[in-house]
Scaffold this motif. Structure first.
Motif, mmCIF file in Angstrom:
data_model
loop_
_atom_site.group_PDB
_atom_site.id
_atom_site.type_symbol
_atom_site.label_atom_id
_atom_site.label_comp_id
_atom_site.label_asym_id
_atom_site.label_seq_id
_atom_site.Cartn_x
_atom_site.Cartn_y
_atom_site.Cartn_z
ATOM 1 N N GLU A 263 9.490 4.834 92.804
ATOM 2 C CA GLU A 263 9.169 4.265 94.116
ATOM 3 C C GLU A 263 9.128 2.741 94.073
ATOM 4 O OE1 GLU A 263 5.550 5.941 95.559
ATOM 5 O OE2 GLU A 263 6.074 7.991 94.960
ATOM 6 N N ALA A 264 9.385 2.164 92.905
ATOM 7 C CA ALA A 264 9.258 0.709 92.724
ATOM 8 C C ALA A 264 10.565 0.015 93.104
ATOM 9 C CB ALA A 264 8.869 0.392 91.278
ATOM 10 N N CYS A 265 10.695 -0.319 94.382
ATOM 11 C CA CYS A 265 11.930 -0.968 94.853
ATOM 12 C C CYS A 265 12.169 -2.303 94.157
ATOM 13 C CB CYS A 265 11.867 -1.166 96.363
ATOM 14 S SG CYS A 265 11.707 0.361 97.312
ATOM 15 N N TRP A 266 11.087 -3.021 93.846
ATOM 16 C CA TRP A 266 11.236 -4.313 93.176
ATOM 17 C C TRP A 266 11.915 -4.153 91.820
ATOM 18 C CZ3 TRP A 266 9.096 -4.810 88.385
ATOM 19 C CH2 TRP A 266 8.103 -3.890 88.018
ATOM 20 N N LEU A 267 11.615 -3.033 91.137
ATOM 21 C CA LEU A 267 12.219 -2.775 89.826
ATOM 22 C C LEU A 267 13.699 -2.465 89.973
ATOM 23 C CD1 LEU A 267 11.903 -2.260 86.758
ATOM 24 C CD2 LEU A 267 11.413 0.126 87.339
ATOM 25 N N TRP A 268 14.058 -1.689 90.996
ATOM 26 C CA TRP A 268 15.460 -1.372 91.207
ATOM 27 C C TRP A 268 16.279 -2.649 91.382
ATOM 28 C CZ3 TRP A 268 14.700 2.516 95.838
ATOM 29 C CH2 TRP A 268 13.800 3.523 95.452
ATOM 30 N N ALA A 269 15.738 -3.572 92.187
ATOM 31 C CA ALA A 269 16.469 -4.815 92.462
ATOM 32 C C ALA A 269 16.707 -5.610 91.179
ATOM 33 C CB ALA A 269 15.697 -5.653 93.474
ATOM 34 N N ILE A 270 15.689 -5.667 90.327
ATOM 35 C CA ILE A 270 15.839 -6.422 89.082
ATOM 36 C C ILE A 270 16.877 -5.776 88.173
ATOM 37 C CG2 ILE A 270 14.664 -7.127 86.957
ATOM 38 C CD1 ILE A 270 12.117 -7.453 88.595
ATOM 39 N N LEU A 272 19.333 -3.747 88.956
ATOM 40 C CA LEU A 272 20.680 -3.868 89.520
ATOM 41 C C LEU A 272 21.226 -5.281 89.377
ATOM 42 C CD1 LEU A 272 20.237 -1.731 92.768
ATOM 43 C CD2 LEU A 272 21.621 -1.148 90.762
ATOM 44 N N SER A 273 20.318 -6.265 89.338
ATOM 45 C CA SER A 273 20.784 -7.650 89.194
ATOM 46 C C SER A 273 21.390 -7.913 87.817
ATOM 47 C CB SER A 273 19.622 -8.625 89.425
ATOM 48 O OG SER A 273 18.681 -8.578 88.357
ATOM 49 N N PHE A 274 21.097 -7.058 86.845
ATOM 50 C CA PHE A 274 21.682 -7.220 85.508
ATOM 51 C C PHE A 274 23.154 -6.800 85.481
ATOM 52 C CE2 PHE A 274 17.216 -6.326 83.628
ATOM 53 C CZ PHE A 274 16.846 -7.624 83.885
ATOM 54 N N GLY A 275 23.605 -6.092 86.517
ATOM 55 C CA GLY A 275 24.984 -5.631 86.556
ATOM 56 C C GLY A 275 25.273 -4.682 85.417
ATOM 57 N N SER A 276 26.396 -4.876 84.753
ATOM 58 C CA SER A 276 26.771 -4.021 83.619
ATOM 59 C C SER A 276 26.088 -4.451 82.333
ATOM 60 C CB SER A 276 28.296 -4.058 83.420
ATOM 61 O OG SER A 276 28.724 -5.396 83.139
ATOM 62 N N GLY A 277 25.189 -5.434 82.435
ATOM 63 C CA GLY A 277 24.529 -5.930 81.236
ATOM 64 C C GLY A 277 23.361 -5.090 80.773
#
Length: 302
Positions: A263-270, A272-277
């Motif tokens: 349920e932690a949307c903030w975690l998803w955003a972080i 996903l920001s890493f991309g394929s990394g």
């Protein structure tokens, strides 16, 4: 006003070898004759002011006359000055600048400080911080729209109590009249902030900002991610104080304790920001969520 000017002149004379009367007159926006009278008053109060003649003449304190440096250690003074300089820059506070000048009279002679503080304000409107501080000092009710963590926009009316700088962001804590309870708001999510014409009386008991409830700890779950070498720095910036292990291929494994990660949307955003990394290994439910979010993002560009 005259008393404040006299005190300021004393501290400036303590911080400088010689100051011309013209410089003091220009700074305090008075005539040189007024400065001469002020110097007479300061001398009558027992301060050993010396008059220097010539092109580089002016006024200064007698050699050896300094405030007692033993009141505070040099480290304490330098640290306070550094923090106050950061605050005076953010709020353009003349009172903080005056305090800095007074502290410098008991500071060290070194030109460089071993400490630097940057209260970042790039994420918020530069007028918001001074406006909220004015409301806190005057006990004025403020209104604003707020974007919650669930991306819901609501209108709030609040009695502001204090400003906090933590986790690299500015927060405001106070009594929310809309919810009839104490709340904390992140300034970067506030829009259309305005001061009302109404004031408030402080409550007798003001609770501190609430931390996680003890019962919530049972919902903390470890999120395990594998970070490629190309994303190491960014991952370390986001999750520096977690369990980690480095592999011979240059990658890194991170174990991040998160409250209800699904349920932690903030975690998803972080993540996903890493991309394929970076790749989420556990929990599997979080992997599915990130897949869905990526598919939604791809649809925007089809």
């Amino acid at each position: 006003m005259k008393l404040e000017r006299l005190i300021s002149i004393i501290y400036k004379l303590l911080n400088n070898d010689v100051l011309p009367a013209s410089t003091l007159a220009e700074e305090f926006q008075v005539s040189q004759r007024t400065i001469y009278r002020d110097i007479d008053v300061i001398c009558a109060a027992g301060f050993p002011v010396v008059s220097y003649q010539g092109n580089k003449g002016g006024f200064g304190m007698m050699d050896g006359f300094k405030m007692d440096r033993s009141l505070l250690g040099s480290y304490d003074v330098d640290s306070l000055i550094t923090v106050l300089k950061g605050l005076s820059t953010v709020f353009e506070d003349e009172r903080a600048q005056g305090t800095i000048e007074r502290l410098q009279t008991v500071g060290t002679e070194q030109q460089t400080s071993s400490l630097a503080v940057d209260f970042e304000t790039r994420r918020i409107d530069p007028e918001v911080l001074p406006l909220i501080r004015t409301a806190i000092s005057a006990r004025t009710i403020i209104r604003f729209d707020y974007i919650s963590g669930k991306n819901e926009r609501t209108n709030r009316e609040m009695e502001p109590i204090r400003l906090h700088f933590k986790y690299g962001n500015w927060y405001m804590y106070g009594y929310c009249r809309t919810r009839c309870d104490y709340r904390e708001f992140r300034l970067s999510r506030m829009v259309e902030l305005s001061l009302t014409e109404h004031t408030f009386q402080p409550h007798q008991e003001v609770p501190e900002e609430a931390g996680p409830f003890v019962g919530e700890q049972i919902h903390v779950e470890d999120v395990v991610i594998r970070v490629g070498q190309e994303a190491l720095a960014e991952a370390m910036d986001q999750f520096g104080h977690v369990e980690k292990s480095f592999h011979t291929d240059g990658s890194m494994m991170m174990r991040i304790p998160v409250y209800k990660p699904l349920e932690a949307c903030w975690l998803w955003a972080i993540l996903l920001s890493f991309g394929s990394g970076a790749e989420v290994l556990e929990p599997s439910g979080l992997r599915d969520i990130l897949k869905q979010e990526l598919q939604k993002a791809l649809q925007l560009y089809e």
